[in-house]
Design a protein around this motif. Sequence first.
Motif, PDB file in Angstrom:
ATOM      1  N   VAL A  18       0.685  -1.185  -0.044  1.00  0.00           N
ATOM      2  CA  VAL A  18      -0.016  -0.042  -0.200  1.00  0.00           C
ATOM      3  C   VAL A  18       0.794   1.346   0.017  1.00  0.00           C
ATOM      4  O   VAL A  18       0.334   2.361  -0.668  1.00  0.00           O
ATOM      5  CB  VAL A  18      -0.926   0.011   1.145  1.00  0.00           C
ATOM      6  CG1 VAL A  18      -0.306   0.052   2.685  1.00  0.00           C
ATOM      7  CG2 VAL A  18      -2.288   1.098   1.081  1.00  0.00           C
ATOM      8  N   VAL A  19       2.314   1.292   0.699  1.00  0.00           N
ATOM      9  CA  VAL A  19       2.965   2.521   0.750  1.00  0.00           C
ATOM     10  C   VAL A  19       2.948   2.682  -0.787  1.00  0.00           C
ATOM     11  O   VAL A  19       3.242   4.052  -0.989  1.00  0.00           O
ATOM     12  CB  VAL A  19       4.239   2.075   1.426  1.00  0.00           C
ATOM     13  CG1 VAL A  19       5.086   3.234   1.372  1.00  0.00           C
ATOM     14  CG2 VAL A  19       3.783   1.887   2.957  1.00  0.00           C
ATOM     15  N   GLU A  20       3.340   1.952  -1.671  1.00  0.00           N
ATOM     16  CA  GLU A  20       3.761   2.290  -3.073  1.00  0.00           C
ATOM     17  C   GLU A  20       2.459   3.028  -3.648  1.00  0.00           C
ATOM     18  O   GLU A  20       2.465   4.103  -4.707  1.00  0.00           O
ATOM     19  CB  GLU A  20       3.823   1.372  -3.839  1.00  0.00           C
ATOM     20  CG  GLU A  20       5.205   0.321  -3.324  1.00  0.00           C
ATOM     21  CD  GLU A  20       5.580  -0.785  -4.305  1.00  0.00           C
ATOM     22  OE1 GLU A  20       6.018  -0.776  -5.358  1.00  0.00           O
ATOM     23  OE2 GLU A  20       5.009  -1.984  -3.686  1.00  0.00           O
ATOM     24  N   LEU A  21       1.235   2.757  -3.317  1.00  0.00           N
ATOM     25  CA  LEU A  21       0.251   3.259  -3.798  1.00  0.00           C
ATOM     26  C   LEU A  21       0.005   4.890  -3.290  1.00  0.00           C
ATOM     27  O   LEU A  21      -0.629   5.779  -4.023  1.00  0.00           O
ATOM     28  CB  LEU A  21      -1.220   2.728  -3.254  1.00  0.00           C
ATOM     29  CG  LEU A  21      -2.447   2.937  -4.230  1.00  0.00           C
ATOM     30  CD1 LEU A  21      -2.283   2.676  -5.554  1.00  0.00           C
ATOM     31  CD2 LEU A  21      -3.457   2.234  -3.325  1.00  0.00           C
ATOM     32  N   HIS A  22       0.454   5.188  -2.141  1.00  0.00           N
ATOM     33  CA  HIS A  22       0.421   6.363  -1.678  1.00  0.00           C
ATOM     34  C   HIS A  22       0.899   7.533  -2.727  1.00  0.00           C
ATOM     35  O   HIS A  22       0.268   8.792  -2.832  1.00  0.00           O
ATOM     36  CB  HIS A  22       1.378   6.848  -0.336  1.00  0.00           C
ATOM     37  CG  HIS A  22       0.810   5.966   0.585  1.00  0.00           C
ATOM     38  ND1 HIS A  22       1.560   5.932   1.955  1.00  0.00           N
ATOM     39  CD2 HIS A  22      -0.203   5.206   0.819  1.00  0.00           C
ATOM     40  CE1 HIS A  22       0.872   5.171   2.898  1.00  0.00           C
ATOM     41  NE2 HIS A  22      -0.263   4.808   2.095  1.00  0.00           N
ATOM     42  N   ALA A  72      -9.775  12.564  -3.373  1.00  0.00           N
ATOM     43  CA  ALA A  72      -8.245  11.852  -3.631  1.00  0.00           C
ATOM     44  C   ALA A  72      -7.557  12.046  -2.165  1.00  0.00           C
ATOM     45  O   ALA A  72      -7.050  11.094  -1.715  1.00  0.00           O
ATOM     46  CB  ALA A  72      -7.338  12.435  -4.522  1.00  0.00           C
ATOM     47  N   CYS A  73      -7.801  13.105  -1.632  1.00  0.00           N
ATOM     48  CA  CYS A  73      -7.112  13.170  -0.151  1.00  0.00           C
ATOM     49  C   CYS A  73      -7.749  12.326   0.952  1.00  0.00           C
ATOM     50  O   CYS A  73      -7.074  11.645   1.594  1.00  0.00           O
ATOM     51  CB  CYS A  73      -7.377  14.751   0.281  1.00  0.00           C
ATOM     52  SG  CYS A  73      -6.292  15.934  -0.404  1.00  0.00           S
ATOM     53  N   ASN A  74      -8.974  12.234   0.871  1.00  0.00           N
ATOM     54  CA  ASN A  74      -9.666  11.314   1.790  1.00  0.00           C
ATOM     55  C   ASN A  74      -9.271   9.685   1.514  1.00  0.00           C
ATOM     56  O   ASN A  74      -9.031   9.020   2.451  1.00  0.00           O
ATOM     57  CB  ASN A  74     -11.200  11.102   1.449  1.00  0.00           C
ATOM     58  CG  ASN A  74     -12.107  12.046   2.202  1.00  0.00           C
ATOM     59  OD1 ASN A  74     -11.492  12.795   3.328  1.00  0.00           O
ATOM     60  ND2 ASN A  74     -13.354  12.508   2.327  1.00  0.00           N
ATOM     61  N   VAL A  75      -9.173   9.354   0.368  1.00  0.00           N
ATOM     62  CA  VAL A  75      -8.565   7.944  -0.100  1.00  0.00           C
ATOM     63  C   VAL A  75      -7.095   7.840   0.512  1.00  0.00           C
ATOM     64  O   VAL A  75      -6.880   6.874   0.888  1.00  0.00           O
ATOM     65  CB  VAL A  75      -8.826   7.566  -1.671  1.00  0.00           C
ATOM     66  CG1 VAL A  75      -8.161   6.229  -1.872  1.00  0.00           C
ATOM     67  CG2 VAL A  75     -10.168   7.845  -2.090  1.00  0.00           C
ATOM     68  N   ILE A  79      -5.709   5.009   3.553  1.00  0.00           N
ATOM     69  CA  ILE A  79      -5.088   4.010   3.671  1.00  0.00           C
ATOM     70  C   ILE A  79      -3.460   4.223   4.164  1.00  0.00           C
ATOM     71  O   ILE A  79      -2.233   3.639   3.859  1.00  0.00           O
ATOM     72  CB  ILE A  79      -4.660   3.508   1.771  1.00  0.00           C
ATOM     73  CG1 ILE A  79      -4.054   4.708   1.245  1.00  0.00           C
ATOM     74  CG2 ILE A  79      -5.921   3.008   1.367  1.00  0.00           C
ATOM     75  CD1 ILE A  79      -3.930   4.522  -0.221  1.00  0.00           C
ATOM     76  N   GLY A  80      -3.597   5.370   5.026  1.00  0.00           N
ATOM     77  CA  GLY A  80      -2.317   5.637   5.969  1.00  0.00           C
ATOM     78  C   GLY A  80      -1.381   6.741   5.254  1.00  0.00           C
ATOM     79  O   GLY A  80      -0.351   6.623   5.738  1.00  0.00           O
ATOM     80  N   GLY A  81      -1.898   7.171   4.391  1.00  0.00           N
ATOM     81  CA  GLY A  81      -0.848   8.256   3.638  1.00  0.00           C
ATOM     82  C   GLY A  81      -1.067   9.590   4.078  1.00  0.00           C
ATOM     83  O   GLY A  81      -2.075   9.690   5.249  1.00  0.00           O
ATOM     84  N   GLN A  82      -0.410  10.709   3.735  1.00  0.00           N
ATOM     85  CA  GLN A  82      -0.535  11.859   4.267  1.00  0.00           C
ATOM     86  C   GLN A  82      -0.388  13.005   3.130  1.00  0.00           C
ATOM     87  O   GLN A  82       0.474  13.251   2.529  1.00  0.00           O
ATOM     88  CB  GLN A  82       0.583  12.384   5.305  1.00  0.00           C
ATOM     89  CG  GLN A  82       0.750  11.537   6.573  1.00  0.00           C
ATOM     90  CD  GLN A  82       1.809  12.064   7.359  1.00  0.00           C
ATOM     91  OE1 GLN A  82       2.691  12.198   7.107  1.00  0.00           O
ATOM     92  NE2 GLN A  82       1.480  11.902   8.723  1.00  0.00           N
ATOM     93  N   PRO A  83      -1.703  13.316   2.802  1.00  0.00           N
ATOM     94  CA  PRO A  83      -1.577  14.583   1.639  1.00  0.00           C
ATOM     95  C   PRO A  83      -0.647  15.628   1.817  1.00  0.00           C
ATOM     96  O   PRO A  83      -0.832  16.206   2.968  1.00  0.00           O
ATOM     97  CB  PRO A  83      -3.157  15.059   1.605  1.00  0.00           C
ATOM     98  CG  PRO A  83      -3.862  14.007   2.282  1.00  0.00           C
ATOM     99  CD  PRO A  83      -2.902  13.319   3.249  1.00  0.00           C
ATOM    100  N   GLN A  84       0.023  16.201   0.909  1.00  0.00           N
ATOM    101  CA  GLN A  84       0.819  17.253   0.967  1.00  0.00           C
ATOM    102  C   GLN A  84       0.380  18.291  -0.086  1.00  0.00           C
ATOM    103  O   GLN A  84       0.703  18.159  -1.418  1.00  0.00           O
ATOM    104  CB  GLN A  84       2.305  16.716   0.402  1.00  0.00           C
ATOM    105  CG  GLN A  84       2.985  15.643   1.345  1.00  0.00           C
ATOM    106  CD  GLN A  84       2.886  16.063   2.873  1.00  0.00           C
ATOM    107  OE1 GLN A  84       3.560  17.294   3.281  1.00  0.00           O
ATOM    108  NE2 GLN A  84       2.485  15.282   3.559  1.00  0.00           N
TER     109      GLN A  84
END
Length: 349
Positions: A18-22, A72-75, A79-84
């Motif tokens: 999943v990290v790659e999907l961020h 897109a930010c919500n998704v 999944i554990g990401g952080q929008p920048q």
Amino acid sequence: MLKLKKEVVEKIRRITNVVELHYYLQNAIELEHATIPVYLTGLFSLKQAQNVEAGNLVRSVVIEEMLHMSIACNVLNAIGGQPQINKPGFVPTFPGPLPMGVGEDRGLVATLAPLTKEQVKTVFMAIEEPANPIDIPVEKLMLAADPSYTTIGEFYQAIIDKIQQLGDGIFTGDPSRQLADTKWFPSNELWAVTDVESACSALQLIVDQGEGSSKSPVDEEGELAHYYRFAEIYYGKRLVRDAGSPVGWSFSGAPVPLNPDDVYNLKPNAKAEDYPAGSVARRYADQTNYTYSSLLNSLHHTFNGEPQQLDHAMGLMYELRLSVQKMVTIDLGNGVYAAPPFQYVATNV
């Protein structure tokens, strides 16, 4: 719809964690945002209370692009990401390409320019073009297909497919970071993303609102896709159902006037440094850049654990509009008017 290199989609399909999907969802956020300054410049170029129908169409698309960015930010958060949103380079350079090189297959250059039929056709409609535009007739802008490129719709589909493959276990993000139940977007368009089903439905909404389907120019809510709204401005007529048309639709409805005399001839792709230091135009350019950057900072906080910041962000949007409405009345000479630069600058917010 505009295209990007096929290798981007192929890389998404090869993702194993999943990290790659961020990374790709961050790119989606940047892409959805990149269109907003383009459309806002066209909207702000309209003189007050003039070309109302055309202005309403552009405004409706801007609102939905903000919605798509929020989705897109919500998704990504789910999944554990952080929008920048306030990082260097988040704001594109105009004129220039869209994020991920979108549109480079046809040489698209995103520009900040007044609302003219030429700008609508070559930039607005080009950005929003479906993979298979319906021959309404809508003048087709697509060039011969290049097998090394694929559509934005397929980019989102690859993300949807990967989310389905990785399963509900990837949804480890803090639910409190979800933006939902706001007064700014309908609950049937922006909802909390918590699992595969809610994420895929949200991402599909982005595609549907942007391009419609190969059989209909409207989305599930019955609203025209962005491409066809802009086509109404270009053709000067509303797109309406028409039993006499082979495809059931035609540009034969009420007029959508775009009177050039009621459009400010804004300086294209303006930068703050284009205006002399100490001039009124420079003061407004610096002010709008600061407000715009504060808005992005506020949105960054909104999607990084402070959803209550959204009201503040919307207040800054209103402040930006008031500032720009004054700026575009500044005559620079030779029939050219001052335009907002949309540059990111350091702020105290």
